[in-house]
Scaffold this active site. Structure first.
Site, PDB file in Angstrom:
ATOM      1  N   CYS A   9       0.867  -1.193   0.000  1.00  0.00           N
ATOM      2  CA  CYS A   9       0.000   0.000   0.000  1.00  0.00           C
ATOM      3  C   CYS A   9       0.895   1.232   0.000  1.00  0.00           C
ATOM      4  O   CYS A   9       2.060   1.151  -0.398  1.00  0.00           O
ATOM      5  CB  CYS A   9      -0.979  -0.023   1.175  1.00  0.00           C
ATOM      6  SG  CYS A   9      -0.228   0.044   2.815  1.00  0.00           S
ATOM      7  N   ASN A  12       2.180   1.465   4.456  1.00  0.00           N
ATOM      8  CA  ASN A  12       2.462   0.209   5.174  1.00  0.00           C
ATOM      9  C   ASN A  12       2.125   0.316   6.665  1.00  0.00           C
ATOM     10  O   ASN A  12       2.761  -0.313   7.512  1.00  0.00           O
ATOM     11  CB  ASN A  12       3.925  -0.234   4.969  1.00  0.00           C
ATOM     12  CG  ASN A  12       4.210  -1.671   5.410  1.00  0.00           C
ATOM     13  OD1 ASN A  12       5.304  -1.970   5.884  1.00  0.00           O
ATOM     14  ND2 ASN A  12       3.262  -2.570   5.255  1.00  0.00           N
ATOM     15  N   CYS A  14      -1.558   0.811   7.378  1.00  0.00           N
ATOM     16  CA  CYS A  14      -2.999   0.496   7.457  1.00  0.00           C
ATOM     17  C   CYS A  14      -3.363  -0.730   6.617  1.00  0.00           C
ATOM     18  O   CYS A  14      -3.586  -1.811   7.155  1.00  0.00           O
ATOM     19  CB  CYS A  14      -3.853   1.697   7.019  1.00  0.00           C
ATOM     20  SG  CYS A  14      -3.712   3.132   8.117  1.00  0.00           S
ATOM     21  N   ARG A  15      -3.434  -0.576   5.305  1.00  0.00           N
ATOM     22  CA  ARG A  15      -4.017  -1.628   4.471  1.00  0.00           C
ATOM     23  C   ARG A  15      -3.118  -2.847   4.281  1.00  0.00           C
ATOM     24  O   ARG A  15      -3.558  -3.992   4.504  1.00  0.00           O
ATOM     25  CB  ARG A  15      -4.410  -1.048   3.103  1.00  0.00           C
ATOM     26  CG  ARG A  15      -5.522  -0.018   3.209  1.00  0.00           C
ATOM     27  CD  ARG A  15      -5.642   0.780   1.930  1.00  0.00           C
ATOM     28  NE  ARG A  15      -4.454   1.621   1.723  1.00  0.00           N
ATOM     29  CZ  ARG A  15      -4.215   2.317   0.639  1.00  0.00           C
ATOM     30  NH1 ARG A  15      -5.061   2.273  -0.376  1.00  0.00           N
ATOM     31  NH2 ARG A  15      -3.131   3.068   0.550  1.00  0.00           N
ATOM     32  N   SER A  16      -1.872  -2.644   3.834  1.00  0.00           N
ATOM     33  CA  SER A  16      -1.056  -3.833   3.533  1.00  0.00           C
ATOM     34  C   SER A  16      -0.667  -4.636   4.781  1.00  0.00           C
ATOM     35  O   SER A  16      -0.650  -5.877   4.713  1.00  0.00           O
ATOM     36  CB  SER A  16       0.166  -3.484   2.680  1.00  0.00           C
ATOM     37  OG  SER A  16       1.064  -2.637   3.352  1.00  0.00           O
ATOM     38  N   ASP A 126      -8.078   3.894   0.941  1.00  0.00           N
ATOM     39  CA  ASP A 126      -7.170   4.363   1.983  1.00  0.00           C
ATOM     40  C   ASP A 126      -7.984   4.901   3.164  1.00  0.00           C
ATOM     41  O   ASP A 126      -8.740   5.848   3.010  1.00  0.00           O
ATOM     42  CB  ASP A 126      -6.305   5.477   1.376  1.00  0.00           C
ATOM     43  CG  ASP A 126      -5.231   5.945   2.324  1.00  0.00           C
ATOM     44  OD1 ASP A 126      -5.306   5.616   3.522  1.00  0.00           O
ATOM     45  OD2 ASP A 126      -4.321   6.647   1.854  1.00  0.00           O
TER      46      ASP A 126
HETATM   47  P1  4NP Z   1      -1.872   2.817   4.079  1.00  0.00           P
HETATM   48  O1  4NP Z   1      -2.518   4.168   4.643  1.00  0.00           O
HETATM   49  O2  4NP Z   1      -1.314   3.148   2.724  1.00  0.00           O
HETATM   50  O3  4NP Z   1      -3.021   1.909   4.013  1.00  0.00           O
HETATM   51  O4  4NP Z   1      -0.825   2.413   5.077  1.00  0.00           O
HETATM   52  C1  4NP Z   1      -1.825   5.388   4.670  1.00  0.00           C
HETATM   53  C2  4NP Z   1      -1.055   5.706   5.766  1.00  0.00           C
HETATM   54  C3  4NP Z   1      -0.411   6.920   5.815  1.00  0.00           C
HETATM   55  C4  4NP Z   1      -0.511   7.803   4.769  1.00  0.00           C
HETATM   56  C5  4NP Z   1      -1.276   7.476   3.674  1.00  0.00           C
HETATM   57  C6  4NP Z   1      -1.924   6.260   3.629  1.00  0.00           C
HETATM   58  N1  4NP Z   1       0.124   9.057   4.833  1.00  0.00           N
HETATM   59  O5  4NP Z   1      -0.046   9.844   3.897  1.00  0.00           O
HETATM   60  O6  4NP Z   1       0.875   9.328   5.781  1.00  0.00           O
END
Ligand code: 4NP
Length: 157
Positions: A9, A12, A14-16, A126
């Site tokens: 993702c 790294n 939240c989703r992955s 996201d």
């Molecule tokens: P992820 O979520 O891609 O599912 O881990 C996010 C976590 C942080 C950010 C964006 C998406 N950020 O912009 O900091």
């Protein structure tokens, strides 16, 4: 001989990492933990070394998945040498991975939800800037994708 799966993702956190723990749970339940290697990474560098987002961890724990020991890492071109499956959470992640993918890559680079069998949604949204509901939506989609993915991956074992 085994198979290796990398979930990707943006951050790294939240989703992955959620996909990593959910898929690991399904793999364990199938007794295949010695034959399928699993990891997750982000395309971005902001959260390297950090534990998963607390909201993500809480939502996962409510369904019995512990993510506390995970730490974020950033994807690198070498990951394509190490993983047979590289699975993107959304189209932006997929586009970034296509740029990084070596021409010689023989594995599968795809969207994770292309393997989901009970939804027509093809991107895991996201949840980072959204409300609390987003984290449960992520889990619903990932549980669906993990089941379908395991069915596909075990064909290669
Ligand atoms: P992820 O979520 O891609 O599912 O881990 C996010 C976590 C942080 C950010 C964006 C998406 N950020 O912009 O900091």
């Amino acid at each position: 001989m085994g198979v290796s799966v990398l979930f990707v993702c943006l951050g790294n956190i939240c989703r992955s990492p959620t996909a990593e723990v959910v898929f690991r749970e399904r793999v364990k339940a199938a007794g295949l933990e010695d034959r399928i290697r699993i990891d997750s990474v982000g395309t971005g560098d902001w959260h390297i070394g950090k534990a998963p987002d607390p909201r993500t961890q809480e939502a996962a724990l409510r369904r019995g998945y512990s993510m506390a020991s995970l730490r974020a890492r950033q994807v690198s071109p070498e990951d394509f040498a190490d993983f047979d499956w590289v699975l993107a959470m959304d189209d932006a992640n997929l586009a970034d991975l296509k740029v990084m993918r070596p021409a010689s890559y023989q594995g599968t680079l795809a969207r994770f939800l292309d393997y989901a069998q009970h939804t027509s949604v093809r991107e895991v949204p996201d949840p980072y800037y959204g409300g609390e509901d987003g984290f449960d939506t992520v889990l619903d989609l990932i549980e669906d994708g993990a089941e379908g993915l395991l069915n596909r991956v075990r064909e290669q074992l």
